[in-house]
Design a protein around this motif. Structure first.
Motif, PDB file in Angstrom:
ATOM      1  N   TRP A 167      -6.807  24.713 -24.359  1.00  0.00           N
ATOM      2  CA  TRP A 167      -5.564  24.699 -25.113  1.00  0.00           C
ATOM      3  C   TRP A 167      -5.196  26.097 -25.580  1.00  0.00           C
ATOM      4  N   LEU A 168      -3.882  26.284 -25.754  1.00  0.00           N
ATOM      5  CA  LEU A 168      -3.352  27.506 -26.343  1.00  0.00           C
ATOM      6  C   LEU A 168      -2.391  27.077 -27.440  1.00  0.00           C
ATOM      7  N   LEU A 169      -2.714  27.413 -28.682  1.00  0.00           N
ATOM      8  CA  LEU A 169      -1.862  27.067 -29.816  1.00  0.00           C
ATOM      9  C   LEU A 169      -0.788  28.121 -29.984  1.00  0.00           C
ATOM     10  N   SER A 170       0.461  27.708 -29.872  1.00  0.00           N
ATOM     11  CA  SER A 170       1.568  28.655 -30.036  1.00  0.00           C
ATOM     12  C   SER A 170       2.847  27.901 -30.347  1.00  0.00           C
ATOM     13  N   GLU A 171       3.592  28.465 -31.262  1.00  0.00           N
ATOM     14  CA  GLU A 171       4.915  27.918 -31.551  1.00  0.00           C
ATOM     15  C   GLU A 171       5.947  28.511 -30.597  1.00  0.00           C
ATOM     16  N   ASP A 172       5.598  29.611 -29.953  1.00  0.00           N
ATOM     17  CA  ASP A 172       6.548  30.349 -29.130  1.00  0.00           C
ATOM     18  C   ASP A 172       6.694  29.826 -27.703  1.00  0.00           C
ATOM     19  N   LEU A 173       5.762  29.029 -27.254  1.00  0.00           N
ATOM     20  CA  LEU A 173       5.787  28.522 -25.883  1.00  0.00           C
ATOM     21  C   LEU A 173       6.113  27.031 -25.889  1.00  0.00           C
ATOM     22  N   GLN A 174       6.435  26.495 -24.730  1.00  0.00           N
ATOM     23  CA  GLN A 174       6.861  25.104 -24.608  1.00  0.00           C
ATOM     24  C   GLN A 174       5.695  24.148 -24.854  1.00  0.00           C
ATOM     25  N   HIS A 175       5.840  23.293 -25.858  1.00  0.00           N
ATOM     26  CA  HIS A 175       4.820  22.304 -26.204  1.00  0.00           C
ATOM     27  C   HIS A 175       4.498  21.415 -25.006  1.00  0.00           C
ATOM     28  N   GLU A 176       3.227  21.229 -24.750  1.00  0.00           N
ATOM     29  CA  GLU A 176       2.695  20.374 -23.676  1.00  0.00           C
ATOM     30  C   GLU A 176       2.845  20.976 -22.281  1.00  0.00           C
ATOM     31  N   GLN A 177       3.365  22.186 -22.178  1.00  0.00           N
ATOM     32  CA  GLN A 177       3.448  22.804 -20.852  1.00  0.00           C
ATOM     33  C   GLN A 177       2.041  23.097 -20.348  1.00  0.00           C
ATOM     34  N   GLN A 178       1.813  22.787 -19.102  1.00  0.00           N
ATOM     35  CA  GLN A 178       0.542  23.084 -18.446  1.00  0.00           C
ATOM     36  C   GLN A 178       0.725  24.329 -17.594  1.00  0.00           C
ATOM     37  N   ILE A 179      -0.062  25.348 -17.876  1.00  0.00           N
ATOM     38  CA  ILE A 179      -0.040  26.575 -17.087  1.00  0.00           C
ATOM     39  C   ILE A 179      -1.428  26.734 -16.489  1.00  0.00           C
ATOM     40  N   ASP A 180      -1.536  26.342 -15.237  1.00  0.00           N
ATOM     41  CA  ASP A 180      -2.832  26.301 -14.555  1.00  0.00           C
ATOM     42  C   ASP A 180      -3.788  25.444 -15.387  1.00  0.00           C
ATOM     43  N   SER A 181      -4.867  26.014 -15.893  1.00  0.00           N
ATOM     44  CA  SER A 181      -5.871  25.218 -16.613  1.00  0.00           C
ATOM     45  C   SER A 181      -5.611  25.133 -18.116  1.00  0.00           C
ATOM     46  N   VAL A 182      -4.555  25.767 -18.596  1.00  0.00           N
ATOM     47  CA  VAL A 182      -4.289  25.852 -20.039  1.00  0.00           C
ATOM     48  C   VAL A 182      -3.080  24.989 -20.402  1.00  0.00           C
ATOM     49  N   ARG A 183      -3.255  24.162 -21.439  1.00  0.00           N
ATOM     50  CA  ARG A 183      -2.145  23.351 -21.957  1.00  0.00           C
ATOM     51  C   ARG A 183      -1.678  23.974 -23.269  1.00  0.00           C
ATOM     52  N   ILE A 184      -0.368  24.181 -23.367  1.00  0.00           N
ATOM     53  CA  ILE A 184       0.232  24.749 -24.567  1.00  0.00           C
ATOM     54  C   ILE A 184       0.404  23.632 -25.600  1.00  0.00           C
ATOM     55  N   LEU A 185      -0.025  23.894 -26.822  1.00  0.00           N
ATOM     56  CA  LEU A 185       0.190  22.959 -27.921  1.00  0.00           C
ATOM     57  C   LEU A 185       0.903  23.677 -29.051  1.00  0.00           C
ATOM     58  N   ASN A 186       1.968  23.066 -29.539  1.00  0.00           N
ATOM     59  CA  ASN A 186       2.625  23.560 -30.737  1.00  0.00           C
ATOM     60  C   ASN A 186       1.864  22.954 -31.908  1.00  0.00           C
ATOM     61  N   PRO A 187       1.194  23.779 -32.714  1.00  0.00           N
ATOM     62  CA  PRO A 187       0.349  23.242 -33.779  1.00  0.00           C
ATOM     63  C   PRO A 187       1.128  22.536 -34.885  1.00  0.00           C
ATOM     64  N   PHE A 188       2.449  22.629 -34.851  1.00  0.00           N
ATOM     65  CA  PHE A 188       3.263  21.974 -35.854  1.00  0.00           C
ATOM     66  C   PHE A 188       3.811  20.641 -35.350  1.00  0.00           C
ATOM     67  N   LEU A 189       3.495  20.317 -34.092  1.00  0.00           N
ATOM     68  CA  LEU A 189       3.888  19.035 -33.524  1.00  0.00           C
ATOM     69  C   LEU A 189       2.699  18.109 -33.300  1.00  0.00           C
ATOM     70  N   VAL A 190       1.503  18.669 -33.321  1.00  0.00           N
ATOM     71  CA  VAL A 190       0.286  17.891 -33.109  1.00  0.00           C
ATOM     72  C   VAL A 190      -0.804  18.470 -34.011  1.00  0.00           C
ATOM     73  N   GLY A 191      -1.680  17.601 -34.491  1.00  0.00           N
ATOM     74  CA  GLY A 191      -2.718  18.047 -35.425  1.00  0.00           C
ATOM     75  C   GLY A 191      -4.011  18.440 -34.746  1.00  0.00           C
ATOM     76  N   PRO A 192      -4.903  19.069 -35.504  1.00  0.00           N
ATOM     77  CA  PRO A 192      -6.169  19.562 -34.951  1.00  0.00           C
ATOM     78  C   PRO A 192      -7.137  18.469 -34.527  1.00  0.00           C
ATOM     79  N   GLU A 193      -6.815  17.226 -34.797  1.00  0.00           N
ATOM     80  CA  GLU A 193      -7.680  16.134 -34.324  1.00  0.00           C
ATOM     81  C   GLU A 193      -7.750  16.099 -32.798  1.00  0.00           C
ATOM     82  N   VAL A 194      -6.781  16.722 -32.138  1.00  0.00           N
ATOM     83  CA  VAL A 194      -6.809  16.846 -30.677  1.00  0.00           C
ATOM     84  C   VAL A 194      -8.128  17.493 -30.225  1.00  0.00           C
ATOM     85  N   LEU A 195      -8.619  18.420 -31.015  1.00  0.00           N
ATOM     86  CA  LEU A 195      -9.863  19.105 -30.669  1.00  0.00           C
ATOM     87  C   LEU A 195     -11.048  18.151 -30.601  1.00  0.00           C
TER      88      LEU A 195
END
Length: 148
Positions: free
Chosen positions: A116-144
């Motif tokens: 995962w990559l936590l960022s508000e600047d990138l598209q939430h849930e976008q998959q870039i190769d092996s990395v999924r973008i998560l907006n930390p203000f749309l989903v909580g740390p329980e994902v971990l």
């Protein structure tokens, strides 16, 4: 434990008293990354954090305290941007149409094997190769906690 790359904006929100909701959510994420020892970042992120924290929150965080934060995050063994990272960033920039600096963050996350990559600047849930973008203000740390 699956690694989670934390972008500059998340670190900065930890000190932003203007938006208490985002501040508290950013702190929750960072705290959970510390607890699980899964937090990752890069030298780029640490440099951006220091520069922006001093400029945007000069009254809230002194230069010494900002330096102490950067030193504390050294325990996350920040990725040092090298030629291979730049090459990967260029490829990500071309393939996904990202800004170069954002692509460099993605490349550093990939280099560290982050899921995962936590960022508000990138598209939430976008998959870039092996990395999924998560907006930390749309989903909580329980994902971990759901990581294999």
């Amino acid at each position: 434990m699956t690694a989670c790359f934390v972008d500059t904006n998340v670190l900065l929100y930890c000190f932003d008293d203007r938006d208490v909701t985002k501040r508290d959510r950013a702190r929750d994420w960072v705290r959970r990354c510390w607890e699980l020892r899964c937090g990752r970042l890069s030298t780029q992120v640490l440099n951006e954090f220091y520069s922006n924290a001093r400029r945007r929150f000069a009254d809230a965080i002194s230069a010494g305290d900002a330096r102490a934060e950067v030193r504390r995050y050294q325990r996350w063994q920040p990725w040092a941007v090298d030629h291979g990272t730049v090459e990967t960033a260029w490829a990500v920039e071309s393939r996904f149409g990202l800004d170069y600096w954002d692509a460099l963050v993605v490349a550093a996350a990939q280099a560290q094997g982050c899921r995962w990559l936590l960022s508000e600047d990138l598209q939430h849930e976008q998959q870039i190769d092996s990395v999924r973008i998560l907006n930390p203000f749309l989903v909580g740390p329980e994902v971990l906690d759901t990581a294999p």
